[in-house]
Design a protein around this motif. Structure first.
Motif, mmCIF file in Angstrom:
data_model
loop_
_atom_site.group_PDB
_atom_site.id
_atom_site.type_symbol
_atom_site.label_atom_id
_atom_site.label_comp_id
_atom_site.label_asym_id
_atom_site.label_seq_id
_atom_site.Cartn_x
_atom_site.Cartn_y
_atom_site.Cartn_z
ATOM 1 N N LEU A 194 -6.395 -2.399 5.291
ATOM 2 C CA LEU A 194 -5.147 -2.955 4.758
ATOM 3 C C LEU A 194 -4.147 -3.280 5.859
ATOM 4 O O LEU A 194 -3.111 -3.885 5.584
ATOM 5 N N ARG A 195 -4.441 -2.865 7.082
ATOM 6 C CA ARG A 195 -3.496 -3.076 8.176
ATOM 7 C C ARG A 195 -3.287 -4.567 8.417
ATOM 8 O O ARG A 195 -4.233 -5.330 8.583
ATOM 9 N N GLY A 196 -2.020 -4.986 8.409
ATOM 10 C CA GLY A 196 -1.693 -6.384 8.651
ATOM 11 C C GLY A 196 -1.813 -7.273 7.428
ATOM 12 O O GLY A 196 -1.464 -8.455 7.493
ATOM 13 N N GLN A 197 -2.311 -6.725 6.310
ATOM 14 C CA GLN A 197 -2.424 -7.521 5.092
ATOM 15 C C GLN A 197 -1.056 -7.657 4.420
ATOM 16 O O GLN A 197 -0.156 -6.843 4.642
ATOM 17 N N ILE A 198 -0.911 -8.655 3.594
ATOM 18 C CA ILE A 198 0.332 -8.844 2.846
ATOM 19 C C ILE A 198 0.035 -8.679 1.359
ATOM 20 O O ILE A 198 -1.111 -8.804 0.917
ATOM 21 N N ALA A 199 1.076 -8.403 0.610
ATOM 22 C CA ALA A 199 0.902 -8.205 -0.822
ATOM 23 C C ALA A 199 0.528 -9.529 -1.486
ATOM 24 O O ALA A 199 1.203 -10.534 -1.286
ATOM 25 N N GLU A 200 -0.529 -9.507 -2.267
ATOM 26 C CA GLU A 200 -0.886 -10.682 -3.058
ATOM 27 C C GLU A 200 -0.226 -10.631 -4.432
ATOM 28 O O GLU A 200 -0.073 -11.660 -5.091
#
Length: 380
Positions: free
Chosen positions: A306-312
């Motif tokens: 999840l590191r660096g991911q953005i909320a969808e």
């Protein structure tokens, strides 16, 4: 003896269960809901809730959660709907942390099998997880994921199949009682019955005037993000539901993926970032990028994908809570032909089928065979 006519106001998790239980027992049921079926403006949505045997909120809840498992199975059987997905659970925290300590204590008290693993042992079993090196992890194999929208839909269908008259987009303007019955006024109609069940969720202040039931409404940000890894490794049959506690006592929790899902749901549940006071009419449903990223960054300490991911997806949801974090179930303090069910947020959804049966008991018999003294509306 004829069963009573009962009006149920509020058809979320608890109200839909009460309507189904009452209709199944032969009552004439009139259900009133101010919004659409399975709406997302209250506290009975969001795709997932948890059920667990090692449950430590209050010892009085233990017999109810034990009964809940069988009632969930019965509801699935009666409606032909998959409502509960088995899933391991992992609670990660510092040695001596509150979540870890509470979970192991109650598991031992109840005789629920569990494991305590080191960080390295967790990563070997679930390569998707990298707990802090000095942490310990409690593993419970008896948990499950409940699907709230499907649950409400199933209970509404069950109620309708047994003759319940369900009205949506029908807010309640006022209700009154006499020695012989109750009357509920909506913007366009007036309904009369022998008994009234009020399951108001966050709208308790509006609907329970005179009951002196203190309900605080809190806003909680829920976040859905896609892990940058093979989604199959996060499926509920291969990956645990999780909670992560840090040294400061902040706790975030999240869910494995049930069938058809591709986004991990997560939220802060304790600590300064967990919730803020609000009202149903003023709650900000939009979650800011800063709010969502704080959740993702915290959880990515455990799930590197999840590191660096953005909320969808994200949502500012509302919870309805009492000062003692316990439920309110019982007769209205001033009106014997009115039953209250309120204050269920955070840890109540697992009890939906049990609470439905209790509310039906109270509406029909004026009492329940279960010991519900701890939930009394007069305790405040």
């Amino acid at each position: 003896m004829a069963q009573p006519t009962v009006i149920v106001v509020g058809l979320g998790g608890m109200g839909s269960a009460a309507a189904a239980a009452l209709a199944r027992r032969g009552c004439r049921v009139i259900g009133l809901e101010q919004y659409w079926p399975t709406h997302d403006l209250g506290s009975s949505h969001g795709e997932s809730r948890v059920i667990r045997q090692a449950y430590f909120s209050d010892p009085a809840h233990v017999p109810f959660v034990q009964e809940a498992y069988s009632l969930w199975e019965q509801l699935e059987h009666d409606t032909g709907t998959k409502l509960l997905t088995p899933c391991d659970a992992l609670i990660v925290g510092p040695e001596g942390g509150q979540e870890l300590k509470a979970s192991t204590t109650v598991a031992e008290q109840l005789g629920t099998p569990y494991e305590v693993l080191s960080s390295a042992e967790v990563s070997r079993r679930w390569p998707t997880l990298t707990p802090p090196p000095s942490s310990l992890s409690f593993v419970d194999h008896s948990q499950g994921i409940i699907h709230p929208e499907a649950t409400v839909s199933a209970n509404l269908q069950l109620a309708a199949d047994h003759g319940a008259e369900l009205h949506f987009d029908t807010p309640v303007v006022a209700w009154t009682t006499t020695a012989h019955g109750v009357t509920v006024q909506t913007p366009t109609d007036r309904f009369s019955a022998d008994h009234l069940v009020i399951t108001p969720g966050a709208w308790a202040t509006d609907l329970l005037a005179g009951a002196a039931v203190p309900i605080e409404v809190r806003r909680v940000v829920q976040v859905w993000a896609r892990p940058a890894a093979d989604l199959a490794s996060f499926a509920a049959d291969r990956h645990p539901r999780f909670a992560l506690e840090d040294e400061e006592g902040r706790v975030a929790s999240g869910f494995a993926l049930s069938a058809g899902q591709s986004l991990i749901k997560m939220a802060f549940i304790k600590g300064p970032d967990a919730s803020t006071s609000t009202t149903p009419s003023t709650a900000e449903r939009h979650a800011s990028p800063d709010e969502t990223q704080r959740v993702i960054e915290f959880v990515s300490q455990l799930i590197p994908a999840l590191r660096g991911q953005i909320a969808e997806r994200s949502r500012g949801c509302i919870y309805a809570m009492t000062p003692d974090d316990n439920f309110v179930i019982g007769p209205h303090p001033e009106h014997a032909n009115v039953t209250i069910g309120a204050g269920f947020s955070v840890h109540g959804f697992k009890f939906v089928p049990v609470v439905g049966e209790i509310l039906a008991d109270l509406a029909i018999d004026g009492r329940s065979k279960r010991n519900i003294d701890v939930f009394s509306p007069t305790r405040f």
